[in-house]
Motif scaffolding. Structure first.
Motif, PDB file in Angstrom:
ATOM      1  N   TYR A   1       0.818  -1.212   0.000  1.00 20.70           N
ATOM      2  CA  TYR A   1       0.000   0.000   0.000  1.00 20.70           C
ATOM      3  C   TYR A   1       0.854   1.266   0.000  1.00 20.70           C
ATOM      4  O   TYR A   1       0.450   2.304  -0.503  1.00 20.70           O
ATOM      5  CB  TYR A   1      -0.952   0.006   1.208  1.00 20.70           C
ATOM      6  CG  TYR A   1      -2.084  -1.012   1.131  1.00 20.70           C
ATOM      7  CD1 TYR A   1      -2.609  -1.433  -0.092  1.00 20.70           C
ATOM      8  CD2 TYR A   1      -2.654  -1.537   2.301  1.00 20.70           C
ATOM      9  CE1 TYR A   1      -3.655  -2.356  -0.149  1.00 20.70           C
ATOM     10  CE2 TYR A   1      -3.703  -2.452   2.248  1.00 20.70           C
ATOM     11  CZ  TYR A   1      -4.195  -2.858   1.025  1.00 20.70           C
ATOM     12  OH  TYR A   1      -5.232  -3.755   0.962  1.00 20.70           O
ATOM     13  N   LYS A   2       2.074   1.173   0.567  1.00 26.88           N
ATOM     14  CA  LYS A   2       2.919   2.372   0.596  1.00 26.88           C
ATOM     15  C   LYS A   2       3.361   2.749  -0.824  1.00 26.88           C
ATOM     16  O   LYS A   2       3.464   3.927  -1.153  1.00 26.88           O
ATOM     17  CB  LYS A   2       4.141   2.150   1.502  1.00 26.88           C
ATOM     18  CG  LYS A   2       4.906   3.424   1.734  1.00 26.88           C
ATOM     19  CD  LYS A   2       5.733   3.386   2.984  1.00 26.88           C
ATOM     20  CE  LYS A   2       6.333   4.746   3.317  1.00 26.88           C
ATOM     21  NZ  LYS A   2       6.951   5.440   2.182  1.00 26.88           N
ATOM     22  N   VAL A   3       3.586   1.745  -1.649  1.00 24.99           N
ATOM     23  CA  VAL A   3       3.960   2.025  -3.043  1.00 24.99           C
ATOM     24  C   VAL A   3       2.815   2.773  -3.741  1.00 24.99           C
ATOM     25  O   VAL A   3       3.039   3.733  -4.485  1.00 24.99           O
ATOM     26  CB  VAL A   3       4.323   0.710  -3.782  1.00 24.99           C
ATOM     27  CG1 VAL A   3       4.501   0.941  -5.276  1.00 24.99           C
ATOM     28  CG2 VAL A   3       5.581   0.096  -3.161  1.00 24.99           C
ATOM     29  N   TYR A   4       1.587   2.355  -3.438  1.00 22.59           N
ATOM     30  CA  TYR A   4       0.429   3.073  -4.008  1.00 22.59           C
ATOM     31  C   TYR A   4       0.354   4.496  -3.457  1.00 22.59           C
ATOM     32  O   TYR A   4       0.146   5.453  -4.193  1.00 22.59           O
ATOM     33  CB  TYR A   4      -0.874   2.325  -3.686  1.00 22.59           C
ATOM     34  CG  TYR A   4      -1.090   1.099  -4.537  1.00 22.59           C
ATOM     35  CD1 TYR A   4      -1.897   1.138  -5.669  1.00 22.59           C
ATOM     36  CD2 TYR A   4      -0.470  -0.110  -4.218  1.00 22.59           C
ATOM     37  CE1 TYR A   4      -2.089   0.013  -6.456  1.00 22.59           C
ATOM     38  CE2 TYR A   4      -0.649  -1.238  -5.001  1.00 22.59           C
ATOM     39  CZ  TYR A   4      -1.465  -1.168  -6.116  1.00 22.59           C
ATOM     40  OH  TYR A   4      -1.644  -2.286  -6.900  1.00 22.59           O
ATOM     41  N   ALA A   5       0.537   4.609  -2.140  1.00 24.99           N
ATOM     42  CA  ALA A   5       0.417   5.937  -1.509  1.00 24.99           C
ATOM     43  C   ALA A   5       1.489   6.889  -2.044  1.00 24.99           C
ATOM     44  O   ALA A   5       1.226   8.068  -2.294  1.00 24.99           O
ATOM     45  CB  ALA A   5       0.526   5.806   0.010  1.00 24.99           C
ATOM     46  N   ASP A   6       2.703   6.372  -2.250  1.00 27.80           N
ATOM     47  CA  ASP A   6       3.809   7.224  -2.700  1.00 27.80           C
ATOM     48  C   ASP A   6       3.692   7.610  -4.170  1.00 27.80           C
ATOM     49  O   ASP A   6       4.372   8.532  -4.624  1.00 27.80           O
ATOM     50  CB  ASP A   6       5.159   6.508  -2.480  1.00 27.80           C
ATOM     51  CG  ASP A   6       5.501   6.397  -0.999  1.00 27.80           C
ATOM     52  OD1 ASP A   6       4.849   7.083  -0.191  1.00 27.80           O
ATOM     53  OD2 ASP A   6       6.414   5.609  -0.660  1.00 27.80           O
TER      54      ASP A   6
END
Ligand code: PMP
Length: 362
Positions: free
Chosen positions: A228-233
Motif C-alpha cells: 500500500y505504501k507504493v500506491y500511496a507514494d
C-alpha cells in the motif's frame, strides 16, 4: 431498448446518466479527439480524473486528512492478501482476529493464515451465517495487529448495524457490497476497502482507505504492487492502472453528488429495502433468510416457503425484466441486490411481481 433491472450481486447496474455520459464521451473526451480508454495514465487529463475521484470520495465519505485513498489492482479478494501483507507484521506476534460472518470473511482469514496467526474471533457459521455473531472487542488481545470484519455480507444479506469498537487495534473492514450506501465514521477504521463493482463502477479494481500511520509495515516479501505504501507514494500510478475503471468511478461519484450524497442515498436505500422486506414479511408465501435484526439494505435474501417453485419464480421474473434474482448456492433461495444505482421503481417492480407470482402460484 428496454433496460433490465439487474438484481445480481455484482457487477451491478450503473446509473443511466453515468452510462449515457460515458457513451457520449467514449470517442472524444473533452474535445481531445480520443477516448479516456486510449490516453496515458500520466496525461494531464487523466490526472484530473484521478484527482477528482480523491476529492469526491473524501467529500462524500467524509474521509479525514490523515487517511490515504488508494486505487489497487485485483478487486476485493486481492485485498484479502494485501491486508495481512501490509499489516499483520505491525506486531511481532503477527496476530490478527477475524470475525466470520460469511464466506468472504472466512476466505480472508484463510488467506491471512499464510502470513501469520489469523484467529477466528467469532463466527455465525453454525446458523449458516444468517446473523452477525456476538463479539466482545474487549476479548481482543492487545498484540493483535488488526481486527477484521466484512461489513455487509453479500451472500447472506446481513450487515453490521453497529461496528465493534476495537480501541487501539486497527479495525479493517471489507465494505465491498455497501461502501457509500450508508453514512460512516471513517475515523473508527484503520483500513476500509471495497471492490468497485457494486456501488462504484467496473470490476477488477478496489479502493483502499488507509490511516497514514498504518503504511510502511509491509512484510519484507510483499510484492511491490501489493504494498500500500507504493500506491500511496505514487498516487496509485506505480504502473499503468485501470484508467477506464477510475474514469467510470469518477462519473458514478459525480452522479452520487448530484443526487444529494450519501445521506440521501442511505434514506433511499432504507426505503427500497423496506419495500421488499415488507413484501416478504407480509406473506406466508415468502420468508426472509437473514435474522431480522441483522438485515442488509444492499442484499435482500429470501426464499419461497415452497422451494420447488424457486426456479419458476426466477424464470418468470426475468420475463418481467427482473434479472439475476437467484440466490448464491451457499444460501439457496432468492436474493435481490439493490445497490445505489437500483432505482426505487426496480424494487417496486419486484414487489409487484412477487405479489402477482404468489397469486398465480397458489
Ligand atoms: N468481499 C465481498 C463482501 C464481496 O461481496 C465480494 C464479491 N461479491 C468480494 C469480496 C470479492 O470481490 P472480487 O470478486 O472483486 O475479488
Amino acid at each position: 431498448m428496454t433496460r433490465i433491472y439487474n438484481f445480481g450481486a455484482g457487477p451491478a447496474m450503473l446509473p443511466i446518466p453515468v452510462m449515457e455520459k460515458a457513451q457520449a464521451e467514449f470517442l472524444d473526451y473533452h474535445n481531445m479527439g480520443a477516448g479516456v480508454i486510449e490516453i496515458s495514465h500520466r496525461s494531464k487529463e487523466f490526472d484530473q480524473i484521478i484527482d477528482s475521484c480523491d476529492t469526491m470520495l473524501a467529500e462524500l465519505a467524509g474521509i479525514p486528512e490523515n487517511y490515504k485513498i488508494l486505487y489497487v489492482h485485483g478487486g476485493a479478494q486481492m485485498q484479502f492478501s494485501a491486508v495481512p501483507l501490509n499489516l499483520i507484521g505491525r506486531n511481532e506476534s503477527r496476530k490478527a482476529t477475524y470475525i466470520e460472518t460469511g464466506n468472504w470473511a472466512v476466505k480472508a482469514r484463510k488467506e491471512a493464515a499464510g502470513y501469520g496467526n489469523a484467529i477466528t474471533g467469532a463466527s455465525s457459521e453454525a446458523s449458516n451465517f444468517d446473523r452477525i455473531p456476538d463479539f466482545d472487542p474487549a476479548s481482543l488481545e492487545a498484540d493483535n495487529s488488526y481486527a477484521y470484519i466484512t461489513s455487509n455480507n453479500t451472500l447472506y444479506g446481513t450487515r453490521w448495524h453497529q461496528f465493534p469498537d476495537t480501541g487501539d487495534i486497527p479495525l479493517v473492514a471489507d465494505m465491498t457490497s455497501e461502501f457509500l450506501s450508508r453514512e460512516l465514521d471513517i475515523s473508527k477504521f484503520g483500513i476500509i476497502f471495497a471492490g468497485l463493482q457494486k456501488n462504484l463502477g467496473p470490476a477488477g479494481l478496489a479502493i483502499v482507505i488507509i490511516r497514514e500511520d498504518l503504511l510502511g509495515h509491509a512484510l519484507p516479501f510483499t510484492p511491490s504492487l501489493l504494498d500500500y505504501k507504493v500506491y500511496a507514494d505514487n498516487h496509485s500510478l506505480a504502473n499503468t492502472t485501470n484508467t477506464f475503471a477510475i474514469y467510470m468511478m469518477s462519473l458514478v461519484l459525480e452522479w452520487l453528488k448530484d443526487e444529494g450524497g450519501v445521506s440521501v442515498m442511505e434514506a433511499r436505500n432504507e426505503a427500497k429495502a423496506q419495500l421488499i422486506y415488507d413484501a416478504i414479511d407480509g406473506s406466508d408465501f415468502y420468508r426472509g433468510t437473514a435474522h431480522p435484526n441483522h438485515r442488509s439494505i444492499m442484499n435482500v435474501t429470501f426464499n419461497l416457503a415452497d422451494e420447488s417453485l424457486l426456479d419458476r419464480f426466477v424464470d418468470e421474473a426475468l420475463e418481467h425484466k427482473l434479472y439475476a434474482l437467484k440466490g448464491h448456492r451457499a444460501v439457496g433461495g432468492a436474493r435481490a441486490s439493490i445497490y445505489n444505482a437500483m432505482p426505487v421503481e426496480g424494487c417496486q417492480a419486484l414487489v409487484d411481481f412477487m405479489r402477482e407470482f404468489e397469486r398465480s402460484g397458489t
